[in-house]
Design a protein around this motif. Structure first.
Motif, PDB file in Angstrom:
ATOM      1  N   LEU A   7       1.383  52.269   3.359  1.00 13.54           N
ATOM      2  CA  LEU A   7       1.950  50.962   3.075  1.00 13.54           C
ATOM      3  C   LEU A   7       1.690  50.614   1.627  1.00 13.54           C
ATOM      4  O   LEU A   7       0.549  50.549   1.190  1.00 13.54           O
ATOM      5  CB  LEU A   7       1.342  49.906   3.995  1.00 13.54           C
ATOM      6  N   THR A  18       7.042  47.129  14.621  1.00 12.62           N
ATOM      7  CA  THR A  18       5.930  47.612  13.807  1.00 12.62           C
ATOM      8  C   THR A  18       6.140  47.253  12.339  1.00 12.62           C
ATOM      9  O   THR A  18       5.178  47.039  11.607  1.00 12.62           O
ATOM     10  CB  THR A  18       5.770  49.135  13.945  1.00 12.62           C
ATOM     11  N   GLU A  45       3.438  45.616   9.807  1.00 11.09           N
ATOM     12  CA  GLU A  45       3.106  46.241   8.526  1.00 11.09           C
ATOM     13  C   GLU A  45       3.237  45.247   7.373  1.00 11.09           C
ATOM     14  O   GLU A  45       2.391  45.202   6.465  1.00 11.09           O
ATOM     15  CB  GLU A  45       4.016  47.441   8.286  1.00 11.09           C
ATOM     16  N   GLU A  46       4.303  44.443   7.394  1.00 11.23           N
ATOM     17  CA  GLU A  46       4.511  43.470   6.323  1.00 11.23           C
ATOM     18  C   GLU A  46       3.341  42.499   6.238  1.00 11.23           C
ATOM     19  O   GLU A  46       2.870  42.157   5.139  1.00 11.23           O
ATOM     20  CB  GLU A  46       5.815  42.699   6.573  1.00 11.23           C
ATOM     21  N   LEU A  52      -1.555  50.509  16.092  1.00 18.11           N
ATOM     22  CA  LEU A  52      -1.702  50.591  14.642  1.00 18.11           C
ATOM     23  C   LEU A  52      -3.156  50.281  14.312  1.00 18.11           C
ATOM     24  O   LEU A  52      -3.731  49.338  14.871  1.00 18.11           O
ATOM     25  CB  LEU A  52      -0.785  49.592  13.928  1.00 18.11           C
ATOM     26  N   LEU A  64       1.210  55.782   8.300  1.00 16.03           N
ATOM     27  CA  LEU A  64       2.170  54.961   7.588  1.00 16.03           C
ATOM     28  C   LEU A  64       1.540  54.541   6.273  1.00 16.03           C
ATOM     29  O   LEU A  64       0.626  53.707   6.263  1.00 16.03           O
ATOM     30  CB  LEU A  64       2.509  53.703   8.392  1.00 16.03           C
ATOM     31  N   ILE A 109      -2.050  52.868   7.228  1.00 12.24           N
ATOM     32  CA  ILE A 109      -2.233  52.476   8.618  1.00 12.24           C
ATOM     33  C   ILE A 109      -1.749  53.619   9.500  1.00 12.24           C
ATOM     34  O   ILE A 109      -0.648  54.131   9.297  1.00 12.24           O
ATOM     35  CB  ILE A 109      -1.435  51.200   8.951  1.00 12.24           C
TER      36      ILE A 109
END
Length: 266
Positions: free
Chosen positions: A264, A70, A74-75, A114, A262, A174
């Protein structure tokens, strides 16, 4: 990573009204990664936003170390978010360029969902359909507050107003939901062009029938016959191998709160 433990199929259509398909999808069963993205209608370059999401996720296909994480997802989303904001700022009127996203990731015997926006992920398990994602939308917030029923939300004037999207804000949020993968699970990722013209019981009924290619075609044709005004995109995944059906290991169940967010940041 057993890449023969599942099968998948994907379809997209411009719908009955619009001239441009602002939806994009990724169907990458070899790495256990699937995605749908819906460029924000009414804004400039919605198709650019959804395509950029898929392109950045597709870059993970060249990674040699599987399964994917994950964190890697995310990146990529952080990069897309910043690039879309930068692109919008270069436009004369500085309009938002954004897209929803819903991602399904298989890693070992786990499933990760996600998402941001109102594109959805459903799961059919043991004949029961469950919407795994919660819409990031104005009407969903009203439903959660007890101000609207789900039926009222579907026809509310603000039904198209989303509260999160990739490219909409410098601080990207997210939602994440993780749980065990069982043999026999069937997943549906879709943009709202599908679920706006089909009810959850209708989706559940269709998802219990047919092999994936026929099922995906039946679902698409049903949406088109109902004169879907929006673009329609769907990705379906069948799990053929995994933790035996009905076996409960108790290691990680899908009871995590849907607001397991999350945040980010750059």
């Amino acid at each position: 990573m057993n890449r023969n433990a599942w099968t998948s199929v994907a379809k997209t259509h411009v719908g009955n009204v619009r001239k441009i398909n602002e939806d994009s999808y990724l169907d990458a069963p070899d790495v256990g990664l699937w995605c749908v993205a819906d460029g924000m209608g009414g804004h400039q370059k919605g198709d650019t936003a959804s395509t950029m999401i898929v392109d950045y996720l597709q870059s993970l296909l060249s990674v040699q170390d599987y399964p994917l994480s994950t964190g890697q997802i995310e990146e990529r989303l952080i990069l897309v978010n910043q690039n879309l904001i930068n692109l919008a700022q270069r436009l004369p009127d500085s309009n938002v360029i954004g897209s929803t996203v819903a991602i399904l990731l298989f890693a070992d015997d786990l499933v990760h969902c996600l998402w941001a926006g109102d594109s959805r992920i459903y799961r059919l398990r043991n004949g029961q359909l469950k919407q795994l994602t919660r819409d990031h939308s104005q009407v969903e917030e009203m439903v959660q507050a007890g101000l609207l029923t789900s039926e009222e939300a579907a026809v509310h004037p603000a039904a198209n107003v989303i509260t999160r999207a990739i490219g909409a804000s410098p601080e990207l949020e997210i939602d994440l939901l993780s749980f065990e993968r069982f043999a026999g699970d069937r997943y549906l990722l879709c943009t709202d062009g599908l679920n706006k013209v089909m009810t959850d019981p209708e989706i559940a009924d269709l998802m219990q029938q047919n092999a994936l290619p026929d099922l995906a075609e039946d679902m698409m044709q049903t949406a088109l016959q109902r004169h879907a005004r929006d673009n329609i995109t769907l990705v379906m995944v069948d799990v053929t191998q995994g933790v035996p059906e009905l076996e409960q290991t108790g290691r990680l169940r899908d009871t995590l709160p849907l607001d397991d967010t999350l945040p980010l940041r750059r």
